[in-house]
Design a protein around this motif. Sequence first.
Motif, PDB file in Angstrom:
ATOM      1  N   GLN A  48       0.914  -1.203  -0.063  1.00  0.00           N
ATOM      2  CA  GLN A  48       0.068  -0.054   0.154  1.00  0.00           C
ATOM      3  C   GLN A  48       0.759   1.254   0.247  1.00  0.00           C
ATOM      4  O   GLN A  48       0.545   2.403  -0.732  1.00  0.00           O
ATOM      5  N   HIS A  49       1.895   1.449   0.721  1.00  0.00           N
ATOM      6  CA  HIS A  49       2.710   2.347   0.816  1.00  0.00           C
ATOM      7  C   HIS A  49       4.100   1.867   1.102  1.00  0.00           C
ATOM      8  O   HIS A  49       4.570   0.928   1.648  1.00  0.00           O
ATOM      9  N   TRP A  50       5.103   2.787   0.690  1.00  0.00           N
ATOM     10  CA  TRP A  50       6.635   2.297   0.802  1.00  0.00           C
ATOM     11  C   TRP A  50       7.425   3.581   0.937  1.00  0.00           C
ATOM     12  O   TRP A  50       7.125   4.581   0.568  1.00  0.00           O
ATOM     13  N   TYR A  51       8.650   3.168   1.817  1.00  0.00           N
ATOM     14  CA  TYR A  51       9.361   4.535   1.484  1.00  0.00           C
ATOM     15  C   TYR A  51      10.971   4.070   1.797  1.00  0.00           C
ATOM     16  O   TYR A  51      11.125   2.919   2.238  1.00  0.00           O
ATOM     17  N   TRP A  88     -10.021  14.986  16.972  1.00  0.00           N
ATOM     18  CA  TRP A  88      -8.810  15.152  16.320  1.00  0.00           C
ATOM     19  C   TRP A  88      -9.231  16.161  15.274  1.00  0.00           C
ATOM     20  O   TRP A  88     -10.298  15.769  14.640  1.00  0.00           O
ATOM     21  N   PRO A  89      -8.120  16.741  14.585  1.00  0.00           N
ATOM     22  CA  PRO A  89      -8.518  17.434  13.318  1.00  0.00           C
ATOM     23  C   PRO A  89      -8.743  16.589  12.241  1.00  0.00           C
ATOM     24  O   PRO A  89      -8.642  15.446  12.148  1.00  0.00           O
ATOM     25  N   GLU A  90      -9.459  17.325  11.339  1.00  0.00           N
ATOM     26  CA  GLU A  90     -10.036  16.555  10.143  1.00  0.00           C
ATOM     27  C   GLU A  90      -8.995  15.854   9.233  1.00  0.00           C
ATOM     28  O   GLU A  90      -9.177  14.847   8.770  1.00  0.00           O
ATOM     29  N   SER A  91      -7.687  16.608   9.239  1.00  0.00           N
ATOM     30  CA  SER A  91      -6.707  16.007   8.419  1.00  0.00           C
ATOM     31  C   SER A  91      -6.198  14.482   8.991  1.00  0.00           C
ATOM     32  O   SER A  91      -5.677  13.730   8.283  1.00  0.00           O
ATOM     33  N   PHE A  92      -6.634  14.038  10.356  1.00  0.00           N
ATOM     34  CA  PHE A  92      -6.219  12.783  10.719  1.00  0.00           C
ATOM     35  C   PHE A  92      -7.643  11.777  10.645  1.00  0.00           C
ATOM     36  O   PHE A  92      -7.326  10.649  10.678  1.00  0.00           O
ATOM     37  N   GLN A  93      -8.524  12.365   9.937  1.00  0.00           N
ATOM     38  CA  GLN A  93      -9.719  11.444   9.787  1.00  0.00           C
ATOM     39  C   GLN A  93      -9.582  10.312   8.895  1.00  0.00           C
ATOM     40  O   GLN A  93      -9.183  10.601   7.691  1.00  0.00           O
ATOM     41  N   GLY A  94      -9.411   9.018   9.186  1.00  0.00           N
ATOM     42  CA  GLY A  94      -9.149   8.023   8.113  1.00  0.00           C
ATOM     43  C   GLY A  94      -7.611   7.677   8.018  1.00  0.00           C
ATOM     44  O   GLY A  94      -7.350   6.684   7.122  1.00  0.00           O
ATOM     45  N   ALA A  95      -7.104   8.200   8.674  1.00  0.00           N
ATOM     46  CA  ALA A  95      -5.274   8.247   8.301  1.00  0.00           C
ATOM     47  C   ALA A  95      -4.797   7.147   9.314  1.00  0.00           C
ATOM     48  O   ALA A  95      -5.486   6.503  10.182  1.00  0.00           O
ATOM     49  N   TYR A  96      -3.610   6.726   8.801  1.00  0.00           N
ATOM     50  CA  TYR A  96      -2.851   5.618   9.550  1.00  0.00           C
ATOM     51  C   TYR A  96      -1.586   6.143   9.868  1.00  0.00           C
ATOM     52  O   TYR A  96      -1.001   6.987   9.189  1.00  0.00           O
ATOM     53  N   LEU A  97      -1.280   5.986  11.196  1.00  0.00           N
ATOM     54  CA  LEU A  97       0.083   6.379  11.828  1.00  0.00           C
ATOM     55  C   LEU A  97       0.805   5.268  11.833  1.00  0.00           C
ATOM     56  O   LEU A  97       0.446   4.176  12.145  1.00  0.00           O
ATOM     57  N   TYR A 109      11.341   3.625  13.887  1.00  0.00           N
ATOM     58  CA  TYR A 109      12.148   3.580  14.829  1.00  0.00           C
ATOM     59  C   TYR A 109      13.580   4.079  14.747  1.00  0.00           C
ATOM     60  O   TYR A 109      14.081   4.435  15.726  1.00  0.00           O
ATOM     61  N   GLN A 110      14.300   4.046  13.512  1.00  0.00           N
ATOM     62  CA  GLN A 110      15.468   4.568  13.535  1.00  0.00           C
ATOM     63  C   GLN A 110      15.679   5.811  13.210  1.00  0.00           C
ATOM     64  O   GLN A 110      16.306   6.605  13.718  1.00  0.00           O
ATOM     65  N   LEU A 111      14.659   6.518  12.335  1.00  0.00           N
ATOM     66  CA  LEU A 111      15.138   7.955  11.927  1.00  0.00           C
ATOM     67  C   LEU A 111      14.075   8.911  12.838  1.00  0.00           C
ATOM     68  O   LEU A 111      14.464   9.898  12.961  1.00  0.00           O
ATOM     69  N   GLY A 112      13.127   8.118  13.570  1.00  0.00           N
ATOM     70  CA  GLY A 112      12.397   8.930  14.532  1.00  0.00           C
ATOM     71  C   GLY A 112      11.214   9.486  13.780  1.00  0.00           C
ATOM     72  O   GLY A 112      11.038   9.849  12.540  1.00  0.00           O
ATOM     73  N   GLY A 113      10.270   9.962  14.689  1.00  0.00           N
ATOM     74  CA  GLY A 113       9.035  10.505  14.173  1.00  0.00           C
ATOM     75  C   GLY A 113       7.702   9.682  14.251  1.00  0.00           C
ATOM     76  O   GLY A 113       7.962   8.290  13.920  1.00  0.00           O
ATOM     77  N   ILE A 114       6.584  10.232  14.318  1.00  0.00           N
ATOM     78  CA  ILE A 114       5.594   9.373  13.887  1.00  0.00           C
ATOM     79  C   ILE A 114       4.756   9.944  12.683  1.00  0.00           C
ATOM     80  O   ILE A 114       4.881  11.300  12.595  1.00  0.00           O
ATOM     81  N   HIS A 115       4.573   9.015  11.761  1.00  0.00           N
ATOM     82  CA  HIS A 115       4.220   9.674  10.395  1.00  0.00           C
ATOM     83  C   HIS A 115       2.715   9.341  10.152  1.00  0.00           C
ATOM     84  O   HIS A 115       2.043   8.527  10.578  1.00  0.00           O
ATOM     85  N   ARG A 116       2.000  10.276   9.228  1.00  0.00           N
ATOM     86  CA  ARG A 116       0.635   9.980   9.077  1.00  0.00           C
ATOM     87  C   ARG A 116       0.480   9.947   7.560  1.00  0.00           C
ATOM     88  O   ARG A 116       1.145  10.552   6.756  1.00  0.00           O
ATOM     89  N   ILE A 117      -0.251   8.845   7.085  1.00  0.00           N
ATOM     90  CA  ILE A 117      -0.446   8.694   5.683  1.00  0.00           C
ATOM     91  C   ILE A 117      -1.936   8.617   5.349  1.00  0.00           C
ATOM     92  O   ILE A 117      -2.484   7.856   6.091  1.00  0.00           O
ATOM     93  N   GLU A 123      -0.241   9.898   0.825  1.00  0.00           N
ATOM     94  CA  GLU A 123       0.735  10.913   1.111  1.00  0.00           C
ATOM     95  C   GLU A 123       1.382  10.893   2.251  1.00  0.00           C
ATOM     96  O   GLU A 123       0.564  10.452   3.339  1.00  0.00           O
ATOM     97  N   ASP A 124       2.795  10.984   2.658  1.00  0.00           N
ATOM     98  CA  ASP A 124       3.535  10.677   3.840  1.00  0.00           C
ATOM     99  C   ASP A 124       3.780  11.830   4.628  1.00  0.00           C
ATOM    100  O   ASP A 124       4.564  12.677   3.896  1.00  0.00           O
ATOM    101  N   THR A 125       3.264  12.106   5.833  1.00  0.00           N
ATOM    102  CA  THR A 125       3.626  13.240   6.526  1.00  0.00           C
ATOM    103  C   THR A 125       3.992  12.929   7.775  1.00  0.00           C
ATOM    104  O   THR A 125       3.620  12.351   8.603  1.00  0.00           O
ATOM    105  N   ARG A 126       5.391  13.557   8.231  1.00  0.00           N
ATOM    106  CA  ARG A 126       5.801  13.313   9.684  1.00  0.00           C
ATOM    107  C   ARG A 126       5.023  14.355  10.460  1.00  0.00           C
ATOM    108  O   ARG A 126       5.146  15.777  10.418  1.00  0.00           O
ATOM    109  N   VAL A 127       4.312  13.943  11.505  1.00  0.00           N
ATOM    110  CA  VAL A 127       3.469  14.907  12.314  1.00  0.00           C
ATOM    111  C   VAL A 127       4.211  15.768  13.208  1.00  0.00           C
ATOM    112  O   VAL A 127       5.233  15.448  13.549  1.00  0.00           O
TER     113      VAL A 127
END
Length: 840
Positions: free
Chosen positions: A189-192, A214-223, A227-235, A253-257
């Motif tokens: 589904q997604h890769w990086y 939570w804000p609309e931008s998070f509705q239906g999103a996957y977090l 582990y290595q690079l750090g951060g929690i991402h929203r796709i 679309e992959d966004t680091r929150v």
Amino acid sequence: RIVYDSSGRIQLDMASEEILLETAVQPKYIHNGGDIAFGSDGLLYVTLGDGSTSKLRNDQGLPFQQALDVLFGKIVRLTPEGDIPDDNPYTPANGYDQAVFCGKSGGFSGSSKKPCAEIYSAGLRNPFRFAFDPENTAEDGEPRFFINDVGKSTFERILQGKRGANYGYPDVTGPCGDDCRDSGFEPAQHWYEHDSERGACISDGAFVPSNIGWPESFQGAYLYGEYQLGGIHRIAKNSAGCPECKTPTSDYEDTRVEFSDATATVSMAFGPYLGAPSKALYYLTRGAGPGSNEGGRPKGLVRISYLGTPQSNQRPVASISTDVTIGFNPLTVRFDGSESSDPDGEDGTLAFAWDLNGDGEIDLTSSSGQFVYNKPGTYDATLTVTDSLGATDKMSISIVVDDSPPKPIIESPSIAKFSVGDSIRLVGSATDAEDGALPETSLTWEIRENHGDHYHVVMGPKQGNDIEFILPGPVGYEAIASSYLEAVLTATDDRGLSSSAVKVIRPRILKMKLDSSPSGLDMMVYGQLVKTPTTIAAWENQVISVEAINDASGQYHFEQWSDGDSEPVHTVTASQLMPSHTMAYFGTSMDSTTSTSVADTELNASTGPSTANFKLLDFRVTIDLSTPETDSKRKLYSKYPIYGHLNKRLEDIVADWMRNVMRAFVKDSGMPFARPTNINLVRHWKKGHDDGTKYDVVYGGNVEFKIRKEGQILPSAAVVQEFQNEVLRTINLETYLVEEFPDAKILAVVTEPYEFAASSQGGTNNIMWVIIGICSAVVCIAAAIGFVVVRRAKLRSKAVKCEDSSPTAGNPDLTTRGDSTDDGDRSSTSEELSQQCQIP
């Protein structure tokens, strides 16, 4: 099973443990997978890593990750009772009549014809975590869930769980192109991609529930956590993606929150906060406990809640500290809520309300104060803080009155040092000030490996006493020299209070040097790439896995270890008796047009060339044409027909015979050597004697070996020479020569050493001698073909006797190479004969 005791506290019923599924022991300690959850269909899903088995294949040649008769690299699905659901993809109900429950038979079915019925999907590397969508199902009606599959060296993948899917590892590690789809693999589904220096490692994940504030931008999103690079991402879905294009791009679309740059996150989930429908994200980091910080990042169990935008009123945050939480009646407890805060900067306007005994009444309204507990019991003290606009937050803490935790004592083990494989007994007891001696059912044991800034539980928690345990090797390589084991005994009284005692047991540490010949090459040790020479630490009796890595430039290929093992992946047991170091020998790489003379090795690496030519040792064939008794037989075996026949046929006969016999030796060696495909003999010298009784020839040449199927390897030059020695020791040309000489039979085979004199020019040829005698069946009862095989011998310097250099002189037995004729008649020049010396 989790139960509630009479005081309402949670207890683990250790006696209720039941093993639902068991895999085979993993080849390596990494790639465990190991997530578990119930889906919306009420069935139990479990992720299983591949155990780093990418080189292993089943009997159909499929990698273990994709093979359906092995549980490595799979998602499995069971009923809550631990049975196989009928609608699993590989069950008898779906046409797989020979399917078996591999989790009840050691993790393997034993045959590719018998799929593991518990498998839901396959083709995974290390599905460390997965997450179920709490509100949506997949298109096929199955539960919708995403799998975070930890990648190898290029990509990390997020996969959608699908019934019967094959995600393609190790053939596919990232986006799925045309070849991937044509092979039937399920695309990601997604890769990086990995960072060029720091790599990457996808870890935990969670779907964001709807209507939690939570804000609309998070509705239906996957977090997901990195582990290595750090951060929690929203796709979130992105219409600009094209996963099916020639150069695939993700649909997401992959966004680091902005709310977290945490590293080493290992688990995340949404849970209750401030009452429904509000929820917060909770994540857990590997490492230090609650309250610790690393570069300003909180570690341990962390809660992320949405407080609103800077333009809106944000909730305050409640905080409680106390001087004591346990004591005897009357118990005075001092409470402090002054660390509570308001993100809007109005801390001074917060209102405080304390319910300190759980009766629903407000007992205190200042930021701090004290309360006296006059009755035994367990109380939940709760602080509610409210800002000037009415937003609130709560925090609670437990106070235990008239009780004290029990005191456990460890009686065994009493040892201070151990070796891997040692057996210990876990024996202890506990007393409680209120209850006296506690029963053994109140005791639980754990064995932990203290590993730098964290620990791994290697046994338990296990209820009871007098438990035998075999001490294991270390879990990982990091800080192995400073790691140690702890035996932890925890005693719990009937009111739920507990305390622990700890016994430290330290391993005997040994050091071992790893090297290669030549030095400076790569080895894989504990899953890490190192350059030789290197020194590693190990626990005594620990089994260490090391792997020789072929030189990336192709200049060197692995051949064998110093103890003779020819497999690149090698295990060594660390002991006081082991050699001071372990060597991996590498040979110079070959190509298909050159020969090699590496004589002190056993094997070439299977990753080397697929074809190689090896030089044969020179050998001599002498055919004794014993004189027949009758004129008719003499005529049959007159020198001219025989010499002409031998000139045309003997070379092919000997080459064919050597190839077939050598193939048999290779097959019987028990090693996965490629087979010899062709022997090309070069005639260095031949002679037919004038009296018609003898024919001499010296052959050299080469033999070609070719890899024709997976798993075969090329032998080294030394091995090929030993095969040639064996061939010449077991000479039997009867099946060939009977057809060529119908009146001749083989009499005997004689093998004996033979030493050669050097030529007058100091020649140093090492020659195999084969003497073949042929006689008529009329004269001989059986055969009259004799062979003498002389192994390679060192040439000794001797006085040599050279005869008259005229063409008619003597009967020289050995001449220089390149002196061949087309028939049996040989007229030598004086120059040639000057180099011919009689063998003493």
